[in-house]
Enzyme design. Structure first.
Site, PDB file in Angstrom:
ATOM      1  N   GLY A  12       0.670  -1.045   0.103  1.00  0.00           N
ATOM      2  CA  GLY A  12      -0.179   0.088   0.086  1.00  0.00           C
ATOM      3  C   GLY A  12       0.819   1.111  -0.093  1.00  0.00           C
ATOM      4  O   GLY A  12       2.091   1.403  -0.318  1.00  0.00           O
ATOM      5  N   GLU A 169     -17.371  12.331   0.894  1.00  0.00           N
ATOM      6  CA  GLU A 169     -17.484  11.787  -0.515  1.00  0.00           C
ATOM      7  C   GLU A 169     -18.746  10.772  -0.887  1.00  0.00           C
ATOM      8  O   GLU A 169     -18.990  11.268  -2.057  1.00  0.00           O
ATOM      9  CB  GLU A 169     -16.004  11.420  -0.637  1.00  0.00           C
ATOM     10  CG  GLU A 169     -15.010  12.387  -0.460  1.00  0.00           C
ATOM     11  CD  GLU A 169     -13.498  11.836  -0.271  1.00  0.00           C
ATOM     12  OE1 GLU A 169     -12.691  12.806  -0.229  1.00  0.00           O
ATOM     13  OE2 GLU A 169     -13.374  10.568  -0.209  1.00  0.00           O
TER      14      GLU A 169
HETATM   15  C1  LIG Z   1     -11.998   4.871   0.996  1.00  0.00           C
HETATM   16  C2  LIG Z   1     -10.908   5.440   1.691  1.00  0.00           C
HETATM   17  C3  LIG Z   1     -10.551   6.709   1.197  1.00  0.00           C
HETATM   18  C4  LIG Z   1      -9.224   7.467   1.709  1.00  0.00           C
HETATM   19  N1  LIG Z   1      -9.226   8.561   1.367  1.00  0.00           N
HETATM   20  C5  LIG Z   1      -8.048   9.027   1.976  1.00  0.00           C
HETATM   21  C6  LIG Z   1      -7.490  10.505   1.421  1.00  0.00           C
HETATM   22  O1  LIG Z   1      -8.389  11.098   0.822  1.00  0.00           O
HETATM   23  N2  LIG Z   1      -6.427  11.101   1.762  1.00  0.00           N
HETATM   24  C7  LIG Z   1      -5.646  10.244   2.834  1.00  0.00           C
HETATM   25  O2  LIG Z   1      -4.636  10.883   3.015  1.00  0.00           O
HETATM   26  N3  LIG Z   1      -6.046   9.069   3.100  1.00  0.00           N
HETATM   27  C8  LIG Z   1      -6.975   8.358   2.672  1.00  0.00           C
HETATM   28  N4  LIG Z   1      -7.461   7.221   3.089  1.00  0.00           N
HETATM   29  C9  LIG Z   1      -6.654   6.813   4.035  1.00  0.00           C
HETATM   30  C10 LIG Z   1      -5.305   5.817   3.238  1.00  0.00           C
HETATM   31  O3  LIG Z   1      -5.756   5.161   2.139  1.00  0.00           O
HETATM   32  C11 LIG Z   1      -4.494   5.040   4.386  1.00  0.00           C
HETATM   33  O4  LIG Z   1      -4.124   5.811   5.316  1.00  0.00           O
HETATM   34  C12 LIG Z   1      -3.282   4.480   3.719  1.00  0.00           C
HETATM   35  O5  LIG Z   1      -3.810   3.516   2.559  1.00  0.00           O
HETATM   36  C13 LIG Z   1      -2.524   3.508   4.506  1.00  0.00           C
HETATM   37  O6  LIG Z   1      -1.456   2.970   4.002  1.00  0.00           O
HETATM   38  P1  LIG Z   1      -0.948   1.511   4.403  1.00  0.00           P
HETATM   39  O7  LIG Z   1       0.362   1.422   3.739  1.00  0.00           O
HETATM   40  O8  LIG Z   1      -0.811   1.568   6.083  1.00  0.00           O
HETATM   41  O9  LIG Z   1      -2.016   0.611   4.015  1.00  0.00           O
HETATM   42  P2  LIG Z   1      -2.707   0.381   2.730  1.00  0.00           P
HETATM   43  O10 LIG Z   1      -2.458   1.324   1.726  1.00  0.00           O
HETATM   44  O11 LIG Z   1      -4.077   0.170   2.904  1.00  0.00           O
HETATM   45  O12 LIG Z   1      -2.044  -0.854   2.255  1.00  0.00           O
HETATM   46  C14 LIG Z   1      -1.985  -2.230   2.913  1.00  0.00           C
HETATM   47  C15 LIG Z   1      -1.341  -3.294   2.122  1.00  0.00           C
HETATM   48  O13 LIG Z   1      -1.419  -4.552   2.634  1.00  0.00           O
HETATM   49  C16 LIG Z   1      -1.860  -5.680   2.091  1.00  0.00           C
HETATM   50  N5  LIG Z   1      -1.986  -6.575   3.022  1.00  0.00           N
HETATM   51  C17 LIG Z   1      -3.063  -6.426   4.275  1.00  0.00           C
HETATM   52  N6  LIG Z   1      -3.105  -7.648   4.886  1.00  0.00           N
HETATM   53  C18 LIG Z   1      -2.252  -8.400   4.164  1.00  0.00           C
HETATM   54  C19 LIG Z   1      -1.925  -9.753   4.497  1.00  0.00           C
HETATM   55  N7  LIG Z   1      -2.462 -10.452   5.571  1.00  0.00           N
HETATM   56  N8  LIG Z   1      -1.161 -10.111   3.810  1.00  0.00           N
HETATM   57  C20 LIG Z   1      -0.500  -9.682   2.691  1.00  0.00           C
HETATM   58  N9  LIG Z   1      -0.650  -8.492   2.169  1.00  0.00           N
HETATM   59  C21 LIG Z   1      -1.804  -7.719   3.055  1.00  0.00           C
HETATM   60  C22 LIG Z   1      -3.132  -4.908   1.490  1.00  0.00           C
HETATM   61  O14 LIG Z   1      -3.410  -5.784   0.245  1.00  0.00           O
HETATM   62  C23 LIG Z   1      -2.569  -3.807   0.896  1.00  0.00           C
HETATM   63  O15 LIG Z   1      -1.877  -3.516  -0.352  1.00  0.00           O
HETATM   64  C24 LIG Z   1      -8.532   6.454   2.620  1.00  0.00           C
HETATM   65  C25 LIG Z   1      -8.832   5.267   2.965  1.00  0.00           C
HETATM   66  C26 LIG Z   1      -9.785   4.771   2.533  1.00  0.00           C
HETATM   67  C27 LIG Z   1     -10.400   3.369   2.893  1.00  0.00           C
END
Ligand SMILES: Cc1cc2nc3c(=O)[nH]c(=O)nc-3n(C[C@H](O)[C@H](O)[C@H](O)COP(=O)(O)OP(=O)(O)OC[C@H]3O[C@@H](n4cnc5c(N)ncnc54)[C@H](O)[C@@H]3O)c2cc1C
Length: 416
Positions: A12, A169
């Protein structure tokens, strides 16, 4: 001597940012994800409301990392971590690591009412978005065929629960779909009769924004004919609609945008966590007692300079990913460690609809058309892949000029 092995779980915002910054490092990097693509979650609501197609907001992880010769991608769902043996368990594989970066994000939380999930889906994955799109478009189709007014009214009532950025949104986009894109498409019903209700337990919409912008967002929603119900706690969700205290609100389509829970990383690590299940990490984003394990993004509880937990936002995850890469590069090279992680907040944005958005940069606050233009530019710029950037921009310009939305397809199981 064997090269150090770095394993990143999750591609992500956090995981990819770490992977990008470790490209060319003196280490073998393995990126594990349960999906073969990176998803741009901030535009997921546009897929759910038929504005964009899934492929426009997702890119294959292999193609994103194709130039990083020291990195390889493994498709698999991680189910456990053995911290003594230093291995990650993913499907049938055991992947050994010297350093581990966990960036597995978050999922919905129904505050102890998991049974609500089947009637009030949340928005986190592409499958959620296409499922919600199907439900919204099917509701209009069923309303067109309904035999009595009561059923028609129920089909044309859409309830969004939670008035954070995603709820706002979603509500705005459903209202635009009903009032603009669908307005000439039906013969029996008038899509403009749709009732869109945004329900929020707290006293204002967009609670993390300054009050003046919350108020501006509320006014913009009301201009779009969204009914905003503040201080309204949902006590029941079922096939018939919702209950707010003793009041029944009949609705065929419910959408959940109220709460999130971190991934299962805290269980895998048997680690200390906060109320949202996020792993508590130190100032260098490592797990206490495990300097080789980093937890970042939505799955981590890291504190800011005032001791407050950092919010679950894409820029937090991206900056943390880049920071961890700096720490790892310093360790690999035997250099001095960088100072503790510090989040730089360049501003937060939320859009409500056509020419309506809010932006808080700390030193200046914007709303209306200027904030909306800025929101659009930032989101196109942050999308991964030049092709997606161009296509999304053209699609938006087309929709803006023609008042049409292009992805109004009812697909998937139960689509008719
Ligand atoms: C609908 C929505 C709208 C949003 N809008 C905004 C916005 O406008 N602005 C903003 O700043 N933030 C926004 N966010 C929040 C933002 O998307 C998150 O804060 C961000 O994605 C966090 O990044 P991350 O890397 O922690 O997790 P993520 O980007 O969620 O990535 C996690 C990754 O881990 C993988 N994964 C999970 N579990 C496992 C597992 N067991 N095994 C292997 N892979 C796994 C998933 O497939 C994914 O690819 C939004 C979130 C959502 C849901």
């Amino acid at each position: 001597m064997a090269r150090p092995r770095i394993v990143i779980i999750g591609a992500g915002f956090g995981g990819l940012s770490a992977a990008h910054a470790l490209s060319g490092a003196a280490a073998d990097v393995t990126v594990i994800d349960r999906r073969n693509y990176h998803l741009f979650q901030p535009l997921l609501y546009q897929v759910a409301t038929a504005g964009l197609s899934p492929a426009q907001i997702a890119s294959p992880i292999r193609s994103i990392l194709r130039r990083a010769a020291n990195e390889h991608v493994l498709l698999g769902r991680v189910t456990a971590i053995d911290t003594d043996r230093r291995v990650v368990k993913a499907e049938d594989h055991e992947v050994p690591y010297d350093y581990l970066v966990i960036a597995t994000g978050a999922r919905h939380s129904y505050f102890g009412h998991d049974e609500w999930e089947s009637v009030a889906p949340g928005l986190k994955k592409i499958d959620d978005a296409t499922h919600i799109r199907r439900r919204i478009l099917m509701a209009f189709e069923l309303a067109e065929q309904a035999e009595d007014d009561e059923a028609r009214r129920r089909y044309l009532t859409f309830v969004v629960i939670g008035a954070g950025p995603t709820g706002v949104e979603m509500a705005g986009a459903i209202a635009e779909l009903a009032h603009v894109a669908l307005r000439h498409d039906f013969r029996t019903i008038n899509p403009r009769d749709a009732r869109i209700v945004l329900v929020e337990a707290g006293p204002r919409v967009l609670p993390t924004f300054p009050e003046s912008l919350s108020e501006s967002a509320r006014r913009s929603l009301e201009r779009l004919h969204v009914e905003v119900r503040l201080g309204a706690r949902v006590t029941q969700c079922d096939e018939e609609g919702i209950m707010i205290g003793d009041e029944r609100l009949a609705a065929a389509t419910l959408i959940w945008g109220a709460g999130v829970m971190a991934s299962s990383a805290a269980q895998w690590l048997d680690a200390d966590k906060d109320r949202a299940g996020r792993v508590k990490v130190g100032p260098d984003l490592t797990l206490s007692g495990h300097p080789e394990i980093f937890v970042i993004g939505d799955t981590a509880c890291a504190l800011d300079g005032q001791g407050q937990p950092l919010p679950g936002l894409a820029p937090v995850a991206k900056q943390q990913g880049a920071y961890v890469a700096r720490v790892l590069r310093a360790r690999l090279a035997g250099r001095a460690m960088p100072p503790p992680f510090r989040y730089r907040n360049y501003g937060t944005l939320a859009t409500i609809g056509r020419r309506a958005a809010v932006a808080d940069f700390g030193w200046v606050r914007l709303d209306g058309t200027l904030a909306w233009l800025f929101w659009g530019l930032v989101h196109v710029f942050l999308l991964i892949g030049f092709r997606n950037q161009v296509i999304v921009m053209l699609d938006w310009v087309w929709s803006y000029v023609t008042f049409q939305s292009g992805a109004r397809l009812i697909t998937g199981p139960g689509s008719h």
